[in-house]
Design a protein around this motif. Structure first.
Motif, short mmCIF file in Angstrom:
data_model
loop_
_atom_site.label_atom_id
_atom_site.label_comp_id
_atom_site.label_asym_id
_atom_site.label_seq_id
_atom_site.Cartn_x
_atom_site.Cartn_y
_atom_site.Cartn_z
N ALA A 265 0.97 -1.18 0.05
CA ALA A 265 -0.03 -0.09 -0.13
C ALA A 265 0.86 1.33 0.02
CB ALA A 265 -1.00 0.05 1.25
N TYR A 266 1.88 1.31 0.86
CA TYR A 266 2.80 2.35 0.86
C TYR A 266 3.45 2.59 -0.60
CZ TYR A 266 3.20 2.30 5.71
OH TYR A 266 2.85 2.53 7.33
N ALA A 267 3.65 1.55 -1.24
CA ALA A 267 4.36 1.60 -2.43
C ALA A 267 3.73 2.00 -3.78
CB ALA A 267 5.35 0.50 -2.92
N TYR A 268 2.51 1.54 -3.75
CA TYR A 268 1.55 1.66 -4.87
C TYR A 268 0.33 2.45 -4.83
CZ TYR A 268 4.67 -1.99 -6.82
OH TYR A 268 5.90 -2.63 -7.06
N ALA A 269 0.71 3.06 -3.56
CA ALA A 269 -0.76 4.21 -3.39
C ALA A 269 -0.60 5.29 -4.53
CB ALA A 269 -0.79 4.70 -2.07
N PRO A 270 -1.70 5.91 -4.89
CA PRO A 270 -1.76 7.01 -6.21
C PRO A 270 -0.94 8.17 -5.55
CG PRO A 270 -3.88 6.86 -5.01
CD PRO A 270 -3.18 5.63 -4.65
N ARG A 271 -0.08 8.70 -6.12
CA ARG A 271 0.66 10.03 -5.87
C ARG A 271 0.17 11.21 -5.90
NH1 ARG A 271 6.99 8.68 -7.45
NH2 ARG A 271 7.25 6.67 -6.85
N ASP A 272 -0.96 11.30 -5.38
CA ASP A 272 -1.69 12.36 -5.14
C ASP A 272 -2.34 12.66 -3.88
OD1 ASP A 272 -3.87 10.55 -5.16
OD2 ASP A 272 -4.31 10.88 -7.42
N ARG A 273 -3.33 13.45 -3.69
CA ARG A 273 -3.92 13.81 -2.35
C ARG A 273 -4.43 12.49 -1.66
NH1 ARG A 273 -7.42 19.42 -3.34
NH2 ARG A 273 -5.51 20.61 -3.91
N ARG A 274 -4.70 11.33 -2.54
CA ARG A 274 -5.31 10.34 -2.13
C ARG A 274 -4.29 9.28 -1.45
NH1 ARG A 274 -7.66 7.75 -7.00
NH2 ARG A 274 -5.92 8.74 -7.98
N ARG A 275 -2.91 9.74 -1.50
CA ARG A 275 -1.87 8.74 -1.07
C ARG A 275 -1.92 8.44 0.44
NH1 ARG A 275 4.25 9.62 -2.92
NH2 ARG A 275 4.02 11.55 -1.81
N ASN A 276 -2.15 9.56 1.21
CA ASN A 276 -2.18 9.34 2.84
C ASN A 276 -3.38 8.72 3.00
OD1 ASN A 276 0.46 10.89 2.82
ND2 ASN A 276 -0.55 12.98 3.23
N LEU A 277 -4.42 8.98 2.62
CA LEU A 277 -5.60 8.15 2.82
C LEU A 277 -5.59 6.72 2.55
CD1 LEU A 277 -8.48 8.31 3.76
CD2 LEU A 277 -9.27 8.96 1.45
N VAL A 278 -5.01 6.26 1.41
CA VAL A 278 -4.82 4.84 1.14
C VAL A 278 -3.90 4.23 1.93
CG1 VAL A 278 -3.83 3.29 -0.77
CG2 VAL A 278 -5.36 5.28 -1.42
N GLN A 279 -2.87 4.84 2.26
CA GLN A 279 -1.87 4.17 2.95
C GLN A 279 -2.14 4.18 4.38
OE1 GLN A 279 1.39 7.13 2.56
NE2 GLN A 279 2.26 5.78 0.88
N ALA A 280 -3.08 5.19 4.94
CA ALA A 280 -3.43 5.07 6.24
C ALA A 280 -4.57 4.09 6.54
CB ALA A 280 -3.91 6.33 6.89
N GLY A 281 -5.51 4.19 5.65
CA GLY A 281 -6.57 3.24 5.55
C GLY A 281 -6.07 1.51 5.14
N THR A 282 -5.12 1.39 4.67
CA THR A 282 -4.59 0.22 4.54
C THR A 282 -4.10 -0.43 6.02
OG1 THR A 282 -3.97 0.26 2.33
CG2 THR A 282 -2.92 -1.49 3.52
#
Length: 303
Positions: A265-282
């Motif tokens: 999740a850290y590596a392949y999360a989108p590199r935009d405003r959604r990144r932190n949300l995806v990483q934290a959500g995972t």
């Protein structure tokens, strides 16, 4: 009408005469308030405001760039302090090692679990509400002369943490690194609870296996030369097989799986405003899964 004074003073120090203006806000500033700028000088407030507005550099995984592996230092320090505590008071191991279920006898001894235990015995472990063992066991190690490795247990783990941890921390940043380490440690303990609840385990190996998985995933994501990384991973997996007969392979495998899932999740999360949300959500999702599995297993063991 009084004539306008030709004397100009610093806006922060009205009693100090000044003839230099801040190039950003155009206010007069004295030598104590001057800060060198690309052009001319700026006042203290404008320099602070400019620092807040400058976007800080980030790694490819969203972490803040740092030159000091502070978290790795702290983790090693905590493990060493816990080990010193074991040397001073051996009961620390029995109290805080990972244990799904066990019995304490009237003599204070520790015994293997049995459902119909005699009077005077009482349960211990996660089944008795000692949930902290799922994490505290990851900061304890074998006493000096016990088990297969003795003091080499903590020495090997801390050397591994020093070598792998620094590289992972530099890429992830401190917050992501802490989350990865703790979830990997928890993942190792939960798999022990699921498969070998009667076996007491301890050691940072589960968390370190999670860091190893993270190192591999990050190297692939960054397009690194995989030859040395593959050799490292082959050695890690070989040790996982060997550890099946020497140590807790369940803890190793659980840490590896949890660390790999989080780092994907850290590596392949989108590199935009959604990144932190995806990483934290995972991270939250992995934590929730581990909690649900633990609760279900404890409910099964206590039936």
């Amino acid at each position: 009408m009084e004539p306008e004074s030709a004397v100009t003073t610093c806006y922060r120090h009205p009693k100090v005469e000044s003839h230099v203006r801040c190039t950003r806000c155009d206010r007069y500033i004295c030598p104590d308030c001057m800060r060198e700028a690309a052009v001319g000088h700026q006042c203290v407030e404008c320099v602070k405001e400019g620092a807040r507005s400058v976007r800080q550099a980030r790694t490819a995984f969203g972490g803040r760039i740092t030159g000091v592996p502070l978290v790795t230092y702290v983790l090693i320090g905590l493990n060493v302090l816990a080990y010193l505590g074991e040397l001073v008071r051996s009961s620390v191991v029995d109290r805080f090692e990972m244990l799904g279920r066990g019995l304490v006898g009237p003599d204070g001894g520790h015994y293997v679990w049995q459902a119909d235990y005699p009077p005077g015995y009482h349960p211990e472990g996660v089944v008795d509400g000692e949930w902290y063992r799922l994490l505290t066991g990851a900061f304890l190690h074998l006493p000096i002369a016990e088990g297969t490795f003795g003091i080499l247990h903590i020495v090997m783990n801390m050397v591994s943490l020093w070598n792998i941890g620094r590289a992972v921390e530099f890429q992830l940043g401190r917050i992501r690194y802490v989350a990865l380490y703790l979830l990997s440690a928890l993942g190792g303990s939960v798999l022990v609870l699921l498969i070998a609840p009667d076996t007491p385990t301890l050691g940072a190996s589960g968390a370190i296996f999670g860091l190893g998985a993270a190192y591999y995933v990050m190297a692939r994501r960054l397009g690194a030369d995989m030859r040395s990384v593959n050799r490292f991973m082959a050695g890690l997996l070989l040790w996982l097989l060997i550890s099946a007969g020497l140590t807790s392979w369940q803890g190793h495998l659980g840490g590896l799986l949890a660390g790999g899932a989080v780092t994907l999740a850290y590596a392949y999360a989108p590199r935009d405003r959604r990144r932190n949300l995806v990483q934290a959500g995972t991270c939250v999702a992995v934590l929730a899964l581990l909690v649900i599995l633990s609760l279900a297993k404890v409910a099964e063991l206590t039936v």
